[in-house]
Motif scaffolding. Structure first.
Motif, PDB file in Angstrom:
ATOM      1  N   HIS A 130      -6.898 -31.441  22.578  1.00  0.00           N
ATOM      2  CA  HIS A 130      -6.806 -31.754  21.156  1.00  0.00           C
ATOM      3  C   HIS A 130      -5.789 -30.833  20.481  1.00  0.00           C
ATOM      4  O   HIS A 130      -5.985 -29.614  20.440  1.00  0.00           O
ATOM      5  CB  HIS A 130      -8.189 -31.609  20.517  1.00  0.00           C
TER       6      HIS A 130
ATOM      7  N   HIS B 130      -4.002 -38.344  18.158  1.00  0.00           N
ATOM      8  CA  HIS B 130      -3.534 -37.639  19.360  1.00  0.00           C
ATOM      9  C   HIS B 130      -1.999 -37.629  19.406  1.00  0.00           C
ATOM     10  O   HIS B 130      -1.350 -38.479  18.823  1.00  0.00           O
ATOM     11  CB  HIS B 130      -4.012 -38.369  20.616  1.00  0.00           C
TER      12      HIS B 130
ATOM     13  N   HIS C 154      -8.075 -37.974  12.690  1.00  0.00           N
ATOM     14  CA  HIS C 154      -7.343 -37.255  13.740  1.00  0.00           C
ATOM     15  C   HIS C 154      -6.507 -38.237  14.544  1.00  0.00           C
ATOM     16  O   HIS C 154      -6.952 -39.352  14.820  1.00  0.00           O
ATOM     17  CB  HIS C 154      -8.341 -36.548  14.673  1.00  0.00           C
TER      18      HIS C 154
ATOM     19  N   HIS D 262      -9.648 -33.715  27.240  1.00  0.00           N
ATOM     20  CA  HIS D 262      -8.700 -33.992  26.144  1.00  0.00           C
ATOM     21  C   HIS D 262      -8.180 -32.699  25.511  1.00  0.00           C
ATOM     22  O   HIS D 262      -8.946 -31.856  25.078  1.00  0.00           O
ATOM     23  CB  HIS D 262      -9.344 -34.862  25.063  1.00  0.00           C
TER      24      HIS D 262
HETATM   25 CU    CU Z   1      -7.412 -35.161  19.920  1.00  0.00          CU
END
Ligand code: CU
Ligand code: C2O
Ligand code: CU
Length: 480
Positions: free
Chosen positions: A107, A397, A395, A105
């Motif tokens: 981030h 994405h 958070h 991932h």
């Molecule tokens: Cu993320």
């Protein structure tokens, strides 16, 4: 103005929870701070650049005596530092040489989900490789790569699967800031671990549904590290890579420092501090001026009362011409159509009862949708009470947002740039301004990794009106 407090609500510090473990001062000898090497491209053309990232098992000398079994990217722990220039077409070969499924991932990178983005729907099976490619169009920033398989994100990150990803652009390159990697510009990845018999980690023994805490502080995987300072002004790229711990940072002598960037961009203006709190997954780029010190002096970085690393002042042989500008980045705040409803996002519960929007995460359920390009307020709240709550770092994405307000008040002065993670205090609602630029499927969650694995997570589909929507191949528990 110099800010001298942590801003966050002290009632929400993670010390309120019964399972809280304080950091302990390392008793092992001082060793040089690890500064991971840069990841070299496999090849590069005028327009394209190719990399390989390999998730692998290994052993790392962290404490005197036996080596610790760890995981890392192209390395035994953490990973090589990745630098991605905006505008180039980037290709990455992802290799899984671990004994179990993992995902990669990115981030903070504004790439399409759910496959390139590397959340739970992008598994790479043991022994297999997979290829992704993307072009970045976002401001220069400090981001990271970490494992994100459901529901084993927390355990894989704990074993070491996390590394720094720096995005560069021409604007940032034109400013007078330190940027010689390893000399006056270094990653500072903050994590905590508990070492058991024979210096081994034991995630299962230390498990806590509100987040695994370790008693030993590590920076870049080093316990009791020191860095030799040869430049008057150092740029420190801080990343809270801990599963749960907040870092309440300050230097010896209450040394003042300047924050120049947050998660997703430079700040509009530098902000002066003596203390800084970072919640999980947040980043902060600091410029620390050591020019008042002389060779032989030591400056210590603390979290609460525990020393976590030392800057040893050497001769300032690095000849540097840095003057942090008063204006770092112009940010145009996009207008919100008053007709657009405000999206409500709710983080509730503690321990096993954590939920997002009153539900537990389900991999094959899409929870929300938003048009690409639409500018929308999201009101993100933490329903925990003020006496016994936790700060939930929210958070999302696939985009960076702007923080508009906290319970109707101004955001903190260092939240004026783009962010992708924001700490939400107990009984607080943080309003953020969200716009997605890419169609796809994106996860949003609390970044206390055990809360995320425990179900405080949901997913949103973004779409281009009038265009057919793709069918997303979603993971389920039985495909694992
Ligand atoms: Cu993320
Ligand atoms: Cu850093 Cu979904 O995560
Ligand atoms: Cu949480």
């Amino acid at each position: 103005e110099v800010y001298k407090d942590y801003f966050f609500d002290a009632n929400g510090y993670d010390i309120q929870d019964g399972g809280y473990k304080e950091l302990e001062e390392p008793k092992t000898p001082a060793v040089p701070l690890a500064v991971p090497e840069l990841l070299k491209p496999d090849r590069e053309t005028q327009t394209d650049i190719y990399y390989t990232v390999c998730a692998q098992t290994g052993e790392t000398e962290i404490l005197p005596g036996e080596k610790t079994k760890t995981w890392g990217y192209n390395r035994s722990i953490l990973g090589q530092t990745v630098v991605f220039p905006v505008g180039k077409h980037i290709h990455v070969t992802l290799q899984n040489r671990l004994p179990e499924i993992t995902t990669f991932h990115w981030h903070g990178l504004n790439v399409s989900g759910p496959y390139v983005d590397g959340g739970c729907h992008a598994p790479v099976y043991p022994g297999e490789d997979s290829e992704i490619d993307f072009t970045l169009n976002q401001p220069a920033s400090t981001n990271w790569l970490h494992a994100h398989p459901c529901p084993a994100t927390a355990e894989q990150v704990y074993k070491g699967l996390a590394t720094m990803v720096v995005v560069t652009d021409q604007h940032e390159a034109s400013l007078s800031l330190p940027r010689t990697y390893g000399v006056d510009d270094i990653p500072v990845i903050l994590q905590d671990r508990t070492f058991h018999e024979n210096n081994q980690l034991d995630y299962r023994t230390d498990y806590d549904p509100d987040g695994v805490l370790g008693v030993t502080p590590l920076v870049n995987g080093t316990v009791n590290g020191y860095f030799d300072v040869t430049a008057k002004k150092m740029r420190l790229r801080l990343l809270n890579g801990a599963n749960r711990r907040e870092w309440r940072l300050h230097f010896s002598d209450d040394l003042e420092f300047v924050q120049i960037a947050g998660d997703g961009s430079l700040l509009p203006k530098p902000v002066h501090f003596t203390k800084l709190m970072l919640t999980c997954a947040e980043r902060a780029e600091l410029v620390v001026d050591f020019s008042k010190y002389k060779p032989g002096d030591e400056v210590i970085l603390y979290s609460d009362q525990t020393p976590i690393m030392t800057f040893r002042i050497k001769e300032f042989t690095n000849d540097q011409h840095v003057e942090v500008p008063d204006e770092l980045l112009k940010i145009e705040v996009p207008a919100v159509d008053p007709e657009t409803p405000v999206r409500k996002v709710v983080m509730s519960g503690m321990d096993e009862s954590v939920m997002m929007d009153h539900k537990k995460f389900k991999m094959d359920r899409i929870d929300a949708e938003q048009e690409v390009g639409l500018v929308q307020y999201w009101d993100v709240s933490n329903t925990n009470g003020r006496k016994m709550g936790m700060v939930h770092p929210f958070h999302c994405h696939g985009m960076s947002f702007l923080v508009i307000s906290r319970n109707g008040h101004d955001p903190y002065p260092n939240e004026r740039g783009f962010k992708d993670t924001v700490g939400v205090n107990p009984s607080e609602t943080v309003r953020i301004l969200v716009r997605f630029d890419l169609a796809g499927l994106y996860m949003y969650h609390c970044h206390i990794l055990e809360h995320e694995d425990g179900g405080m997570m949901a997913q949103i589909e973004t779409f281009i009106p009038g265009k057919p929507r793709p069918h997303y191949e979603l993971m389920t528990m039985d495909k694992l």
